[in-house]
Design a protein around this motif. Structure first.
Motif, PDB file in Angstrom:
ATOM      1  N   ARG A   9       0.829  -1.197   0.000  1.00 42.59           N
ATOM      2  CA  ARG A   9       0.000   0.000   0.000  1.00 42.59           C
ATOM      3  C   ARG A   9       0.873   1.259   0.000  1.00 42.59           C
ATOM      4  N   GLU A  10       1.901   1.220   0.820  1.00 45.27           N
ATOM      5  CA  GLU A  10       2.765   2.405   0.922  1.00 45.27           C
ATOM      6  C   GLU A  10       3.564   2.645  -0.352  1.00 45.27           C
ATOM      7  N   ASN A  11       3.962   1.533  -0.991  1.00 41.85           N
ATOM      8  CA  ASN A  11       4.797   1.685  -2.184  1.00 41.85           C
ATOM      9  C   ASN A  11       4.021   1.423  -3.466  1.00 41.85           C
ATOM     10  N   TYR A  12       2.727   1.695  -3.387  1.00 48.79           N
ATOM     11  CA  TYR A  12       1.861   1.377  -4.518  1.00 48.79           C
ATOM     12  C   TYR A  12       2.433   1.926  -5.830  1.00 48.79           C
ATOM     13  N   THR A  14       5.456   2.784  -6.692  1.00 50.18           N
ATOM     14  CA  THR A  14       6.675   2.092  -7.121  1.00 50.18           C
ATOM     15  C   THR A  14       6.330   0.754  -7.765  1.00 50.18           C
ATOM     16  N   LEU A  15       5.410   0.029  -7.133  1.00 47.05           N
ATOM     17  CA  LEU A  15       5.036  -1.285  -7.677  1.00 47.05           C
ATOM     18  C   LEU A  15       4.399  -1.154  -9.054  1.00 47.05           C
ATOM     19  N   VAL A  16       3.557  -0.132  -9.180  1.00 47.27           N
ATOM     20  CA  VAL A  16       2.910   0.093 -10.476  1.00 47.27           C
ATOM     21  C   VAL A  16       3.961   0.327 -11.557  1.00 47.27           C
ATOM     22  N   VAL A  17       4.934   1.171 -11.249  1.00 48.27           N
ATOM     23  CA  VAL A  17       5.985   1.468 -12.216  1.00 48.27           C
ATOM     24  C   VAL A  17       6.793   0.205 -12.528  1.00 48.27           C
ATOM     25  N   LEU A  18       7.122  -0.550 -11.487  1.00 49.28           N
ATOM     26  CA  LEU A  18       7.886  -1.786 -11.695  1.00 49.28           C
ATOM     27  C   LEU A  18       7.155  -2.734 -12.637  1.00 49.28           C
ATOM     28  N   ALA A  19       5.868  -2.918 -12.363  1.00 48.25           N
ATOM     29  CA  ALA A  19       5.075  -3.817 -13.204  1.00 48.25           C
ATOM     30  C   ALA A  19       5.072  -3.331 -14.646  1.00 48.25           C
ATOM     31  N   GLY A  20       4.868  -2.028 -14.823  1.00 50.98           N
ATOM     32  CA  GLY A  20       4.799  -1.461 -16.169  1.00 50.98           C
ATOM     33  C   GLY A  20       6.079  -1.672 -16.948  1.00 50.98           C
ATOM     34  N   VAL A  21       7.201  -1.306 -16.353  1.00 49.16           N
ATOM     35  CA  VAL A  21       8.462  -1.394 -17.093  1.00 49.16           C
ATOM     36  C   VAL A  21       8.855  -2.851 -17.326  1.00 49.16           C
ATOM     37  N   SER A  22       8.581  -3.734 -16.358  1.00 49.13           N
ATOM     38  CA  SER A  22       8.918  -5.151 -16.544  1.00 49.13           C
ATOM     39  C   SER A  22       8.132  -5.736 -17.706  1.00 49.13           C
ATOM     40  N   LEU A  23       6.853  -5.417 -17.753  1.00 45.66           N
ATOM     41  CA  LEU A  23       6.014  -5.925 -18.833  1.00 45.66           C
ATOM     42  C   LEU A  23       6.461  -5.393 -20.182  1.00 45.66           C
ATOM     43  N   LEU A  24       6.793  -4.097 -20.177  1.00 44.39           N
ATOM     44  CA  LEU A  24       7.309  -3.491 -21.402  1.00 44.39           C
ATOM     45  C   LEU A  24       8.574  -4.223 -21.849  1.00 44.39           C
ATOM     46  N   MET A 141       6.394   8.198 -14.075  1.00 41.43           N
ATOM     47  CA  MET A 141       5.258   7.464 -14.619  1.00 41.43           C
ATOM     48  C   MET A 141       4.018   7.562 -13.744  1.00 41.43           C
ATOM     49  N   THR A 142       2.878   7.730 -14.381  1.00 40.81           N
ATOM     50  CA  THR A 142       1.629   7.716 -13.612  1.00 40.81           C
ATOM     51  C   THR A 142       0.933   6.373 -13.805  1.00 40.81           C
ATOM     52  N   ARG A 143      -0.120   6.163 -12.998  1.00 43.26           N
ATOM     53  CA  ARG A 143      -0.843   4.904 -13.103  1.00 43.26           C
ATOM     54  C   ARG A 143      -1.459   4.757 -14.500  1.00 43.26           C
ATOM     55  N   GLY A 144      -1.946   5.874 -15.039  1.00 47.86           N
ATOM     56  CA  GLY A 144      -2.524   5.846 -16.388  1.00 47.86           C
ATOM     57  C   GLY A 144      -1.524   5.368 -17.429  1.00 47.86           C
ATOM     58  N   ASP A 145      -0.275   5.874 -17.309  1.00 50.59           N
ATOM     59  CA  ASP A 145       0.764   5.455 -18.249  1.00 50.59           C
ATOM     60  C   ASP A 145       0.947   3.944 -18.189  1.00 50.59           C
ATOM     61  N   VAL A 146       0.939   3.426 -16.969  1.00 48.49           N
ATOM     62  CA  VAL A 146       1.179   1.998 -16.806  1.00 48.49           C
ATOM     63  C   VAL A 146       0.063   1.183 -17.438  1.00 48.49           C
ATOM     64  N   TYR A 147      -1.186   1.678 -17.307  1.00 47.74           N
ATOM     65  CA  TYR A 147      -2.285   0.955 -17.948  1.00 47.74           C
ATOM     66  C   TYR A 147      -2.104   0.926 -19.458  1.00 47.74           C
ATOM     67  N   VAL A 148      -1.648   2.068 -20.016  1.00 51.71           N
ATOM     68  CA  VAL A 148      -1.396   2.103 -21.459  1.00 51.71           C
ATOM     69  C   VAL A 148      -0.356   1.047 -21.829  1.00 51.71           C
TER      70      VAL A 148
END
Lengths: 312, 254
Positions: A9-12, A14-24, A141-148
């Protein structure tokens, strides 16, 4: 468990960004592996460099930092660059490597000039932070960017899985594919569109200079480990995933350094390890094979056998 | 009667230089046919023009009385061995399976049936034990046989082969000819670009002599004469006379 949730929850962000870049990274790795096999590795590089003027022009038109618009601009000018390269190859006698080199540098030069103009404009321009497009920045990166990124990566992966057979044959033997009546040009176009998508989505995080490394390196590293295409693709995806993951984690702790180079250096580490230790074509594996062969040869000579004895 | 293959007035030009000029060729019966001619005579180009791989400046091609695009599934193709990258990460069986792709259609993957079919084809060319090998580990002759097995997996009725004997040793050549003869005996047509004139008389029933224009085409005994060979190759090679006379001597003896 609770502690883990608390951490999440605290690092939400960071986790979102990590997931996004890893998937990319995973998607780029798989798409890039096919691009390299089709001998189009440099297309991604040309496309990313040619994208910079588009980013700047989109900003100049809207006068604000709108990610979607800037990526659309990147795509348009990147594809324009590729089109010019193809046209030079087709209608003039310029060789393709010279055409790629010329277009890449001209577009990139133009992009840098526009970028400096924007930064000198004052007001919104100097604060736009467009220079992060050159070497990349993951923190922004924002959460929206990660969804894209997530959506686009999944679409790319699905297409590769569905059209595996088609991409395989066109990359291996396009004349045979054409003799079957396949629309090779359109299959190529689709592959290049995937490359373009991976490049454009990767631009904000890795930057125009280095984003093509994310396409090329995972596949090149995986080739040292396997002779099978399906395994190669899976490994490229895994290597790309960890390149993105570890690279982003490192760049989060080293905030004064740009993200792109750190991600690429992470990928380089995977590449060098594969180069040395890869079980199929790695340097050490080949050395061992060579020594074993030599020993066999010597034993046969000592035994006075004829060379017909099956060495293989 | 509709012709198996009807090539009509085909002209192909690269950079405005004609490489094939007004070629007419009609075949009615299943044949094991060789296309012969000097370097730059347009042998490969003729095959590629028929398959639609190079644009024709003029002319028309029909296979089984229909345009090629309508009968692709009945056409098999063996490209030149050098046309692909043998370092590509696929196994021998993977390559042979590609022969079944035409039947499969979009998206569908080869399954058990296709794998069995591919294995049978590998057996025919004597490579059953090699199916898991990476293609780069094979010798030139083995690579050529992999391409032949892929064509067999196409289960076509007419085969176009671009130098299927290039760079193979005598034993492999015999084996390939054996496979080709078997195909012909089961009613298929094979049209192969062939370089070794010495093996033409005993191995092929039909010869197409080409040097940009069509010099002659027909049953080997009628067409493979010193005169025609001189017209095709420009009379520079003594071996041509020898080869042609050998044929004449043979037909006299019969």
């Amino acid at each position: 468990m609770n502690a883990l949730l608390q951490f999440a929850r605290e690092n939400y962000n960071t986790l979102v960004v990590l997931a996004g870049v890893s998937l990319l990274g995973a998607a780029s790795g798989i798409i890039g592996a096919f691009a390299v096999l089709r001998k189009r590795a440099l297309t991604g590089d040309a496309l990313s460099h040619a994208a910079l003027p588009g980013i700047c022009i989109a900003f100049l038109i809207l006068r604000e930092r709108n990610l979607i618009a800037m990526l659309a601009g990147a795509l348009v000018s990147g594809v324009l660059g590729i089109a010019i390269i193809s046209a030079l190859g087709r209608w003039t006698r310029v060789r393709s490597d010279a055409a790629i080199g010329t277009v890449l540098t001209v577009f990139f030069g133009l992009g840098v000039v526009l970028l400096l103009m924007i930064q000198n404009m004052g007001g919104v321009g100097s604060k736009a932070g467009l220079d992060s497009f050159i070497l990349g920045k993951t923190a922004g990166m924002t959460r929206g960017d990660v969804y894209v990124i997530l959506t686009a990566s999944l679409v790319c992966l699905a297409l590769i899985v569905l059209l595996y057979k088609e991409f395989q044959l066109v990359a291996f033997d396009n004349e045979f594919a054409r003799s079957l009546g396949w629309p090779v040009f359109r299959i190529d176009l689709l592959l290049m569109s995937l490359v373009a998508a991976a490049v454009v989505i990767g631009l904000p995080n890795v930057g125009v200079v280095l984003v093509s490394a994310l396409l090329i390196m995972p596949g090149a590293a995986a080739r040292f480990w396997t002779n099978r295409l399906s395994t190669l693709l899976v490994m490229s995806g895994i290597f790309g995933f960890f390149t993105g993951l570890i690279g982003t984690m490192l760049s989060a702790t080293l905030e004064q350094l740009p993200a792109g180079p750190i991600i690429v250096l992470t990928g380089t580490t995977i590449f060098v390890v594969s180069l040395l230790f890869g079980i199929r074509r790695g340097v050490i594996a080949r050395l061992i094979e060579h020594l074993r062969f030599q020993r066999q040869l010597n034993e046969l000579r000592l035994a006075g056998s004829s060379p017909e004895v099956d060495l293989l | 009667m509709t012709a198996l293959l009807d090539i009509h007035d085909v002209t192909v030009a690269y950079h405005r230089r004609p490489v094939l000029w007004d070629v007419d060729l009609t075949m009615h019966e299943p044949q094991l046919a060789a296309i012969c001619g000097p370097n730059g005579a347009g042998k490969s180009t003729l095959i590629k023009a028929v398959l639609g791989l190079v644009p024709m400046a003029s002319g028309r091609v029909q296979v089984f009385g229909q345009p090629v695009s309508a009968v692709r599934k009945r056409i098999g193709y063996v490209p030149q061995r050098e046309s692909v990258d043998w370092d590509f990460p696929v196994s021998v069986l993977d390559v042979v399976l590609m022969g079944t792709y035409g039947q499969l259609g979009w998206i569908r993957r080869p399954g058990k049936t296709e794998r069995q079919q591919a294995r049978r084809c590998l057996e025919k060319v004597g490579l059953a034990d090699y199916e898991r090998q990476q293609i780069g580990q094979l010798s030139g002759g083995q690579q050529q046989r992999v391409f032949l097995a892929r064509a067999l997996a196409q289960q076509a009725d007419i085969y176009f082969m671009d130098e299927p004997m290039a760079g193979v040793d005598a034993a492999t050549e015999r084996m390939i000819f054996e496979v080709l003869r078997e195909l012909r005996d089961s009613g298929k047509t094979i049209i192969a670009v062939h370089h070794d004139l010495r093996t033409v008389p005993q191995c092929f029933d039909y010869v197409v002599l080409l040097n940009v224009r069509l010099v002659a085409a027909g049953p080997t005994d009628d067409v493979f004469t010193p005169d025609n060979l001189r017209k095709t190759y420009g009379g520079r090679l003594a071996i041509l006379d020898a080869a042609g006379e050998a044929v004449e001597a043979e037909s006299r003896a019969l």
